[in-house]
Design a protein around this motif. Sequence first.
Motif, PDB file in Angstrom:
ATOM      1  N   ALA A   1      -5.387   8.098  -3.297  1.00 49.89           N
ATOM      2  CA  ALA A   1      -4.758   7.030  -2.663  1.00 49.89           C
ATOM      3  C   ALA A   1      -5.593   7.027  -1.287  1.00 49.89           C
ATOM      4  N   SER A   2      -5.793   8.241  -0.538  1.00 48.86           N
ATOM      5  CA  SER A   2      -6.475   8.352   0.639  1.00 48.86           C
ATOM      6  C   SER A   2      -7.864   7.907   0.518  1.00 48.86           C
ATOM      7  N   ALA A   3      -8.438   8.158  -0.540  1.00 49.88           N
ATOM      8  CA  ALA A   3      -9.902   7.483  -0.853  1.00 49.88           C
ATOM      9  C   ALA A   3      -9.867   5.983  -0.742  1.00 49.88           C
ATOM     10  N   ALA A   4      -8.902   5.432  -1.283  1.00 43.78           N
ATOM     11  CA  ALA A   4      -8.627   4.034  -1.434  1.00 43.78           C
ATOM     12  C   ALA A   4      -8.596   3.234  -0.042  1.00 43.78           C
ATOM     13  N   VAL A   5      -7.659   3.967   0.754  1.00 42.25           N
ATOM     14  CA  VAL A   5      -7.026   3.435   2.017  1.00 42.25           C
ATOM     15  C   VAL A   5      -8.408   3.648   3.089  1.00 42.25           C
ATOM     16  N   VAL A   6      -9.188   4.693   2.861  1.00 43.18           N
ATOM     17  CA  VAL A   6     -10.465   4.867   3.633  1.00 43.18           C
ATOM     18  C   VAL A   6     -11.373   3.946   3.449  1.00 43.18           C
ATOM     19  N   LEU A   7     -11.605   3.479   2.222  1.00 41.63           N
ATOM     20  CA  LEU A   7     -12.439   2.463   1.767  1.00 41.63           C
ATOM     21  C   LEU A   7     -12.158   1.022   2.444  1.00 41.63           C
ATOM     22  N   VAL A   8     -10.747   0.818   2.568  1.00 37.50           N
ATOM     23  CA  VAL A   8     -10.132  -0.474   2.907  1.00 37.50           C
ATOM     24  C   VAL A   8     -10.541  -0.439   4.453  1.00 37.50           C
TER      25      VAL A   8
ATOM     26  N   THR B   1      -8.682   2.969  -9.716  1.00 38.01           N
ATOM     27  CA  THR B   1      -7.885   2.571 -10.554  1.00 38.01           C
ATOM     28  C   THR B   1      -7.909   0.901 -10.685  1.00 38.01           C
ATOM     29  N   PRO B   2      -7.822   0.377 -11.683  1.00 40.31           N
ATOM     30  CA  PRO B   2      -8.067  -0.934 -11.890  1.00 40.31           C
ATOM     31  C   PRO B   2      -6.971  -1.732 -11.331  1.00 40.31           C
ATOM     32  N   TRP B   3      -5.941  -1.129 -10.965  1.00 41.82           N
ATOM     33  CA  TRP B   3      -4.748  -1.930 -10.433  1.00 41.82           C
ATOM     34  C   TRP B   3      -5.124  -2.269  -8.940  1.00 41.82           C
ATOM     35  N   TYR B   4      -6.222  -2.043  -8.281  1.00 41.21           N
ATOM     36  CA  TYR B   4      -6.660  -2.659  -6.995  1.00 41.21           C
ATOM     37  C   TYR B   4      -7.234  -4.027  -7.201  1.00 41.21           C
ATOM     38  N   LEU B   5      -7.496  -4.251  -8.498  1.00 39.80           N
ATOM     39  CA  LEU B   5      -8.135  -5.530  -8.826  1.00 39.80           C
ATOM     40  C   LEU B   5      -7.243  -6.580  -8.330  1.00 39.80           C
ATOM     41  N   LEU B   6      -5.940  -6.518  -8.371  1.00 43.48           N
ATOM     42  CA  LEU B   6      -4.746  -7.219  -8.092  1.00 43.48           C
ATOM     43  C   LEU B   6      -5.081  -7.826  -6.680  1.00 43.48           C
ATOM     44  N   LEU B   7      -5.257  -6.808  -5.677  1.00 41.80           N
ATOM     45  CA  LEU B   7      -5.343  -7.063  -4.357  1.00 41.80           C
ATOM     46  C   LEU B   7      -6.720  -8.013  -3.999  1.00 41.80           C
ATOM     47  N   LEU B   8      -7.657  -7.810  -4.830  1.00 39.13           N
ATOM     48  CA  LEU B   8      -9.299  -8.202  -4.742  1.00 39.13           C
ATOM     49  C   LEU B   8      -9.182  -9.659  -5.318  1.00 39.13           C
ATOM     50  N   LEU B   9      -8.135  -9.938  -6.285  1.00 39.99           N
ATOM     51  CA  LEU B   9      -7.926 -11.216  -6.609  1.00 39.99           C
ATOM     52  C   LEU B   9      -7.028 -12.177  -5.827  1.00 39.99           C
TER      53      LEU B   9
ATOM     54  N   LEU C   1      -5.141  -4.628   4.536  1.00 39.40           N
ATOM     55  CA  LEU C   1      -4.580  -3.097   4.700  1.00 39.40           C
ATOM     56  C   LEU C   1      -3.166  -2.760   4.311  1.00 39.40           C
ATOM     57  N   ALA C   2      -2.499  -3.673   4.870  1.00 38.50           N
ATOM     58  CA  ALA C   2      -0.895  -3.532   4.496  1.00 38.50           C
ATOM     59  C   ALA C   2      -0.818  -3.359   3.052  1.00 38.50           C
ATOM     60  N   SER C   3      -1.445  -4.422   2.332  1.00 36.88           N
ATOM     61  CA  SER C   3      -1.221  -4.220   0.687  1.00 36.88           C
ATOM     62  C   SER C   3      -1.882  -2.943   0.109  1.00 36.88           C
ATOM     63  N   ALA C   4      -2.899  -2.554   0.684  1.00 40.17           N
ATOM     64  CA  ALA C   4      -3.395  -1.359  -0.029  1.00 40.17           C
ATOM     65  C   ALA C   4      -2.579  -0.071   0.247  1.00 40.17           C
ATOM     66  N   ILE C   5      -2.203   0.076   1.569  1.00 43.61           N
ATOM     67  CA  ILE C   5      -1.073   1.092   1.679  1.00 43.61           C
ATOM     68  C   ILE C   5      -0.110   1.076   0.898  1.00 43.61           C
TER      69      ILE C   5
ATOM     70  N   LEU D   1       2.846   3.369  -3.730  1.00 47.71           N
ATOM     71  CA  LEU D   1       3.354   3.418  -4.953  1.00 47.71           C
ATOM     72  C   LEU D   1       2.953   3.882  -6.308  1.00 47.71           C
ATOM     73  N   LEU D   2       1.552   3.764  -6.149  1.00 50.50           N
ATOM     74  CA  LEU D   2       0.939   4.187  -7.311  1.00 50.50           C
ATOM     75  C   LEU D   2       0.795   5.970  -7.270  1.00 50.50           C
ATOM     76  N   VAL D   3       1.143   6.463  -5.986  1.00 48.28           N
ATOM     77  CA  VAL D   3       0.990   7.798  -6.145  1.00 48.28           C
ATOM     78  C   VAL D   3       2.767   8.514  -6.352  1.00 48.28           C
ATOM     79  N   ALA D   4       3.518   7.315  -5.859  1.00 53.71           N
ATOM     80  CA  ALA D   4       4.821   7.812  -6.210  1.00 53.71           C
ATOM     81  C   ALA D   4       5.287   7.750  -7.932  1.00 53.71           C
ATOM     82  N   GLN D   5       4.464   6.630  -8.420  1.00 55.15           N
ATOM     83  CA  GLN D   5       4.530   6.625  -9.982  1.00 55.15           C
ATOM     84  C   GLN D   5       3.617   7.537 -10.629  1.00 55.15           C
ATOM     85  N   GLY D   6       3.118   8.413  -9.772  1.00 57.09           N
ATOM     86  CA  GLY D   6       2.079   9.400 -10.601  1.00 57.09           C
ATOM     87  C   GLY D   6       0.816   9.257 -10.948  1.00 57.09           C
ATOM     88  N   VAL D   7       0.542   7.786 -10.810  1.00 52.61           N
ATOM     89  CA  VAL D   7      -0.938   7.031 -11.383  1.00 52.61           C
ATOM     90  C   VAL D   7      -1.982   7.679 -10.504  1.00 52.61           C
TER      91      VAL D   7
END
Length: 607
Positions: free
Chosen positions: A302-309, A182-190, A281-285, A290-296
Amino acid sequence: MTNPSSRDRRRHDSLAPASAREIGRCLRSLPSFPGGGWWGLTAVVFALNLGSMTGSSTLLGRSVDLISGLAVPGFGSGRAGFTSLLVVVGMLMLVELLTRPAAAYLMFTATRRLTVDLRRRCLAATLEAPIPDVLELGTGNVMTRLTKDIDTAYRAVQSIGTRFVVTTLMFPFTFVALTLITPWYLLLLLLLPAIFAVPVKRTLDGLPAATNALSTAQARRNNMLLDTIRGMPTIRAFGVRTWATERLEHNSWNTVQREADRIPLFLRLIGTGYLAYGLLLASAIAMSTLLVAQGVLTTGEASAAVVLVVRLEMHVFNVLVFTGEIQNALTALGRAVALAMLSDNAVDAPAPGDCTGCPEVRVEHLGFRYPGGAPIIDDLSLALGPGTMTALVGASGAGKSTLAGLIAGLQRPASGTISIGGVDTSTVPDTWTARQVSLISQEVHLFSGTLREDLRMAAPGADDATLIAALSLVGLAPDSAGWQRWLPDGLDTLIGAGNDELAPEVEQQVSLARIVLIDPPVLIMDEATSEAGSDNARSLEQAALAVARGRTSLVVAHRLDQAVVADRIILMDRGTVIEDGTHADLLSAGGRYADLHARWSGSRKGD
């Protein structure tokens, strides 16, 4: 090259490490620099390695969807989909395991070839560089750059090279994988680079200076160690062993202190790494939740994203630790490359033809001082007549050896000119000056091998008869006592390092024989016959006189018996000429030379 103050010279190296651009330019010019095929193959191998790493991490995270009963594109759902996903993950891990050693092999072999070429380039540059630049660096410094610094760069590639490349590329690969989720993770990366870029840069900016200070301290310690070993007979004779060990201990502790100065920089990097990764890590979790709760996102995405981080943790600290090691390696490599560029300071101008006959040596308004010190020579002018022998006499520190070194090209004058046969030596390569002027001092170096091989370095095409004639001229004829005692195998006698030592006077005679073979038009002798207390002192003096005949010669006379046979005597004091004339003229003048000669003659009678 600017001359820093003496205080700065004690703190800093006289030759700064090459820049990154200069390092790249030098490496690309080496014969073994990899071609396009190597770069293409290496890029493919690393891409496979990193792609398999991020792919396996993403799929492991997506397995949560399969366990939850959801479908994963390309794998379907249920047990069959889960089994297929695990098979693909296993295959990706196998690719990761196979490509890592392949990448290491490609890097190691290329680096080893580069180190061989770079060492050759450094040695060639040292041999071609202006002699004053080499002497300014010092033997220990040159050796450190030729050996330790190149080895430091190679060991860095050998130990962390592959992991550093993987770690460096892991971040963009991971960021791409997160963005695909999801492009939302770009916020963390920036956000994270914006927060930590400045403190990390400040820390990294201090590493090159700290690393070079350490290398400089190590080189100074090596110089001190070499100086102590070479001066061992004097140290023993003067009974100053304690002074020598304390001096070396001081320089060794200075090296330890320079190493300690780097530690806070690494601690700061590690602390920054803990903070940056913890925040990531805290921001990614939090964002994933939040994205799972919003249905995004699904739970698996979400687990894949956390594993990557999570998998980035090792690479975050690798970057911090490796950055220091890479910086150390780059500084060491920069020091070696700077040595490889040393010959760039040589005069690049067409050299005139060699002098014919006996040239005049003219010194005009010469000035010289060591950095930060008082003038050793100030506005000195004199001329050495063609084919004459001139003796320099005076107290220690009068500037005699300094003047000899300046004429021989071992130092650069601060002002004035030195000309040989009408050629200003500052306008020609110092190789030309070296062909015209040969300097013999009390320090003689014989190369390891046979006597014939050593002599033929001076005259590669000389036959045995020519070599024996040169040796005979300096008192080492085959029927002489020196030949019979020290050269039992004649020209096949093994000399130099690893072989039986020759008597000092015999080493000096071999050195004089090489001068005969080189046949330079100008000869300078500085303590060349210092073995005056030996049994062969008279023959050594005669050998020196024989070699000086037919040349423009300058003798730094530390004993007056070396001066009385000269055509002209110059008495120096504090870098200036006090008296100038023949031996008879100076005695008749009744000046300082006459006083010196009277005292010397009295001491000779007393003996």
